[in-house]
Design a protein around this motif. Structure first.
Motif, PDB file in Angstrom:
ATOM      1  N   GLN A  48       0.769  -1.064   0.396  1.00 42.61           N
ATOM      2  CA  GLN A  48       0.035  -0.377   0.027  1.00 42.61           C
ATOM      3  C   GLN A  48       0.867   1.404   0.330  1.00 42.61           C
ATOM      4  OE1 GLN A  48      -2.547   0.411   3.678  1.00 42.61           O
ATOM      5  NE2 GLN A  48      -3.022   2.060   3.015  1.00 42.61           N
ATOM      6  N   VAL A  49       1.002   1.963  -1.328  1.00 44.61           N
ATOM      7  CA  VAL A  49       1.607   3.573  -1.207  1.00 44.61           C
ATOM      8  C   VAL A  49       0.269   4.673  -0.875  1.00 44.61           C
ATOM      9  CG1 VAL A  49       3.371   2.540  -1.997  1.00 44.61           C
ATOM     10  CG2 VAL A  49       1.764   3.490  -3.489  1.00 44.61           C
ATOM     11  N   GLU A  50       0.954   5.922  -0.804  1.00 50.10           N
ATOM     12  CA  GLU A  50       0.143   6.758  -0.680  1.00 50.10           C
ATOM     13  C   GLU A  50       1.244   7.975  -1.925  1.00 50.10           C
ATOM     14  OE1 GLU A  50      -1.051   8.453   3.060  1.00 50.10           O
ATOM     15  OE2 GLU A  50      -2.351   7.002   2.626  1.00 50.10           O
ATOM     16  N   LEU A  51       0.442   8.386  -2.711  1.00 48.80           N
ATOM     17  CA  LEU A  51       1.322   9.468  -3.122  1.00 48.80           C
ATOM     18  C   LEU A  51       0.274  11.187  -3.522  1.00 48.80           C
ATOM     19  CD1 LEU A  51       1.677   6.442  -5.790  1.00 48.80           C
ATOM     20  CD2 LEU A  51       3.411   7.883  -5.564  1.00 48.80           C
ATOM     21  N   PRO A  52       1.164  11.775  -3.597  1.00 44.61           N
ATOM     22  CA  PRO A  52       0.701  13.143  -3.863  1.00 44.61           C
ATOM     23  C   PRO A  52      -0.157  13.035  -5.440  1.00 44.61           C
ATOM     24  CG  PRO A  52       3.019  13.723  -3.810  1.00 44.61           C
ATOM     25  CD  PRO A  52       2.634  12.197  -3.601  1.00 44.61           C
ATOM     26  N   ASP A  53      -1.353  13.383  -5.503  1.00 43.87           N
ATOM     27  CA  ASP A  53      -2.467  13.374  -6.501  1.00 43.87           C
ATOM     28  C   ASP A  53      -1.544  14.164  -7.622  1.00 43.87           C
ATOM     29  OD1 ASP A  53      -4.518  12.614  -3.921  1.00 43.87           O
ATOM     30  OD2 ASP A  53      -5.017  14.961  -4.695  1.00 43.87           O
ATOM     31  N   GLU A  54      -1.117  15.004  -7.593  1.00 43.78           N
ATOM     32  CA  GLU A  54      -0.094  15.895  -8.918  1.00 43.78           C
ATOM     33  C   GLU A  54       1.055  14.468  -9.232  1.00 43.78           C
ATOM     34  OE1 GLU A  54       1.728  17.392  -4.970  1.00 43.78           O
ATOM     35  OE2 GLU A  54      -0.831  16.635  -6.210  1.00 43.78           O
ATOM     36  N   HIS A  55       1.582  13.644  -8.861  1.00 38.25           N
ATOM     37  CA  HIS A  55       2.102  12.971  -9.312  1.00 38.25           C
ATOM     38  C   HIS A  55       2.285  11.551  -9.398  1.00 38.25           C
ATOM     39  CE1 HIS A  55       5.280  15.725  -8.077  1.00 38.25           C
ATOM     40  NE2 HIS A  55       5.087  15.730  -6.784  1.00 38.25           N
TER      41      HIS A  55
END
Length: 174
Positions: A48-55
């Motif tokens: 599970q990862v989280e990324l900034p929406d723009e990236h």
């Protein structure tokens, strides 16, 4: 932030996890949770990862290159969001017995019939002492549905244990 669940599989070799972690980091992401394993010469993982929406779009575009670079096939699925916390009691299940077909199916069917969810499952086989054949062993973390009866789960599993002739333990994690 956008949450993704990644599934990754490839022939085992050094650097697979490092390559995936680098891709997450290069896109400003955070490695939130993972389960990784080596089975029959294959590396397999769920992350599970989280990324900034723009990236997020550039991250998704970069994943196929991991297959070319290190032989790791990665598939990303958007996280469902919501609360991942268990809503019912958690139990630890341990099973040990002579290996035979259908054991996992029968136990999981019994759990499902009682409304239980399997949060984690690990199973393996090993030689029995003194040439007694193969043993099958499994450990699972099971979550009861809100309001489900722990005694109902125990009764269903004890019936299965008697039919399969296995030792089956169920303990509360709370």
């Amino acid at each position: 932030m956008t949450t993704y669940v990644l599934t990754a599989i490839g022939d085992d070799r050094p650097g697979l996890v490092a390559a995936l972690a680098a891709a997450v980091d290069e896109h400003g992401g955070s490695w939130v949770d993972s389960q990784l394993a080596l089975l029959a010469g294959k590396f397999a993982g769920i992350v599970q990862v989280e990324l900034p929406d723009e990236h997020a779009p550039s991250f998704l575009d970069a994943l196929p290159s991991l297959s070319e670079q290190v032989g790791l096939d990665v598939v990303a699925s958007a996280g469902a969001g919501g609360d991942d916390e268990a809503t019912g009691r958690s139990l630890q299940l341990h099973l040990l017995g002579q290996d035979r077909t259908g054991m996992v199916r029968e136990v999981t069917t019994a759990l499902t019939s009682q409304g239980a969810t399997i949060d984690g499952l690990r199973s393996w086989t090993r030689e029995a002492p003194e040439g007694g054949g193969m043993l099958f062993e499994a450990e699972a973390e099971v979550r009861l549905a809100g309001g489900a009866d722990e005694d109902g789960i125990r009764d269903a599993l004890e019936q299965i244990a008697a039919e399969l002739m296995v030792d089956l333990e169920l303990d509360s994690l709370e």
